[in-house]
Design a protein around this motif. Structure first.
Motif, PDB file in Angstrom:
ATOM      1  N   SER A   1      44.698  57.303-124.664  1.00  0.00           N
ATOM      2  CA  SER A   1      44.953  57.160-123.228  1.00  0.00           C
ATOM      3  C   SER A   1      45.841  58.287-122.695  1.00  0.00           C
ATOM      4  O   SER A   1      46.437  58.157-121.631  1.00  0.00           O
ATOM      5  CB  SER A   1      45.600  55.805-122.944  1.00  0.00           C
ATOM      6  OG  SER A   1      46.868  55.731-123.578  1.00  0.00           O
TER       7      SER A   1
ATOM      8  N   GLU B   1      35.909  56.509-126.652  1.00  0.00           N
ATOM      9  CA  GLU B   1      36.302  55.130-126.368  1.00  0.00           C
ATOM     10  C   GLU B   1      35.836  54.694-124.983  1.00  0.00           C
ATOM     11  O   GLU B   1      35.445  53.550-124.782  1.00  0.00           O
ATOM     12  CB  GLU B   1      37.819  54.956-126.504  1.00  0.00           C
ATOM     13  CG  GLU B   1      38.317  55.043-127.928  1.00  0.00           C
ATOM     14  CD  GLU B   1      38.507  56.483-128.422  1.00  0.00           C
ATOM     15  OE1 GLU B   1      38.346  57.430-127.616  1.00  0.00           O
ATOM     16  OE2 GLU B   1      38.814  56.640-129.613  1.00  0.00           O
TER      17      GLU B   1
ATOM     18  N   ALA C   1      33.326  51.622-124.305  1.00  0.00           N
ATOM     19  CA  ALA C   1      33.674  50.562-123.354  1.00  0.00           C
ATOM     20  C   ALA C   1      32.543  50.347-122.353  1.00  0.00           C
ATOM     21  O   ALA C   1      32.194  49.211-122.029  1.00  0.00           O
ATOM     22  CB  ALA C   1      34.983  50.897-122.633  1.00  0.00           C
TER      23      ALA C   1
ATOM     24  N   VAL D   1      36.710  43.515-125.030  1.00  0.00           N
ATOM     25  CA  VAL D   1      36.540  44.971-125.126  1.00  0.00           C
ATOM     26  C   VAL D   1      37.593  45.548-126.070  1.00  0.00           C
ATOM     27  O   VAL D   1      37.277  46.359-126.945  1.00  0.00           O
ATOM     28  CB  VAL D   1      36.626  45.641-123.733  1.00  0.00           C
ATOM     29  CG1 VAL D   1      36.581  47.158-123.854  1.00  0.00           C
ATOM     30  CG2 VAL D   1      35.501  45.146-122.829  1.00  0.00           C
ATOM     31  N   ALA D   2      38.839  45.105-125.934  1.00  0.00           N
ATOM     32  CA  ALA D   2      39.918  45.589-126.802  1.00  0.00           C
ATOM     33  C   ALA D   2      39.617  45.268-128.263  1.00  0.00           C
ATOM     34  O   ALA D   2      39.830  46.104-129.149  1.00  0.00           O
ATOM     35  CB  ALA D   2      41.251  44.974-126.386  1.00  0.00           C
TER      36      ALA D   2
ATOM     37  N   LEU E   1      36.839  47.605-129.517  1.00  0.00           N
ATOM     38  CA  LEU E   1      37.313  48.984-129.647  1.00  0.00           C
ATOM     39  C   LEU E   1      38.375  49.125-130.737  1.00  0.00           C
ATOM     40  O   LEU E   1      38.702  50.241-131.142  1.00  0.00           O
ATOM     41  CB  LEU E   1      37.887  49.493-128.319  1.00  0.00           C
ATOM     42  CG  LEU E   1      36.905  49.657-127.172  1.00  0.00           C
ATOM     43  CD1 LEU E   1      37.642  50.126-125.913  1.00  0.00           C
ATOM     44  CD2 LEU E   1      35.788  50.616-127.528  1.00  0.00           C
TER      45      LEU E   1
ATOM     46  N   THR F   1      43.588  49.753-124.024  1.00  0.00           N
ATOM     47  CA  THR F   1      42.270  49.388-123.496  1.00  0.00           C
ATOM     48  C   THR F   1      42.316  49.235-121.985  1.00  0.00           C
ATOM     49  O   THR F   1      41.403  49.690-121.286  1.00  0.00           O
ATOM     50  CB  THR F   1      41.780  48.086-124.156  1.00  0.00           C
ATOM     51  OG1 THR F   1      41.743  48.281-125.571  1.00  0.00           O
ATOM     52  CG2 THR F   1      40.403  47.704-123.659  1.00  0.00           C
TER      53      THR F   1
END
Length: 123
Positions: free
Chosen positions: A24, A54, A58, A71-72, A75, A82
């Motif tokens: 991120s 990522e 997603a 989703v988290a 992943l 996330t």
């Protein structure tokens, strides 16, 4: 150790070789308010600019409505990371979000009892 082309930089013994917050870009706060049960779905709009792997994963996961927590989990990233990735996709118009169905009453007794019953069945 996994080969360079295998998965998202994983090592069987050490785990993820890239620290989660590098995914991120070190950001820890999403620009969109998301909770664990917020539902996400792709809009069909093509995001402009660079998308990391990522982000692409997603988008693939959100072809049908899916909550942030799921989703988290898929992943294998912390929820905070996330949420930042998902907020990026919402900001560029690739994802749409809506609050969970119980948003106005998160302590709905019927919902909590259903969750408790499900947990008991798992034990």
């Amino acid at each position: 150790m996994a080969a360079a082309g295998d998965g998202p930089w994983l090592d069987d013994a050490a785990g993820r070789l890239v620290r989660p917050f590098t995914v991120s870009d070190g950001r820890t706060r999403p620009t969109v308010a998301l909770d664990l049960m917020s539902q996400l779905m792709v809009t069909g709009a093509t995001p402009l600019g660079y998308l990391g792997p990522e982000h692409t994963q997603a988008l693939d996961l959100c072809r049908a409505p899916v909550p942030v927590a799921e989703v988290a989990a898929h992943l294998k990233l912390p929820v905070a990371v996330t949420k930042v990735l998902l907020a990026d996709l919402v900001d560029c118009g690739a994802l749409t979000t809506k609050p969970p169905a119980f948003h106005h009453n998160p302590t709905d007794r019927a919902l909590l009892e259903a969750v408790l019953d499900g947990l008991r069945r798992q034990l």
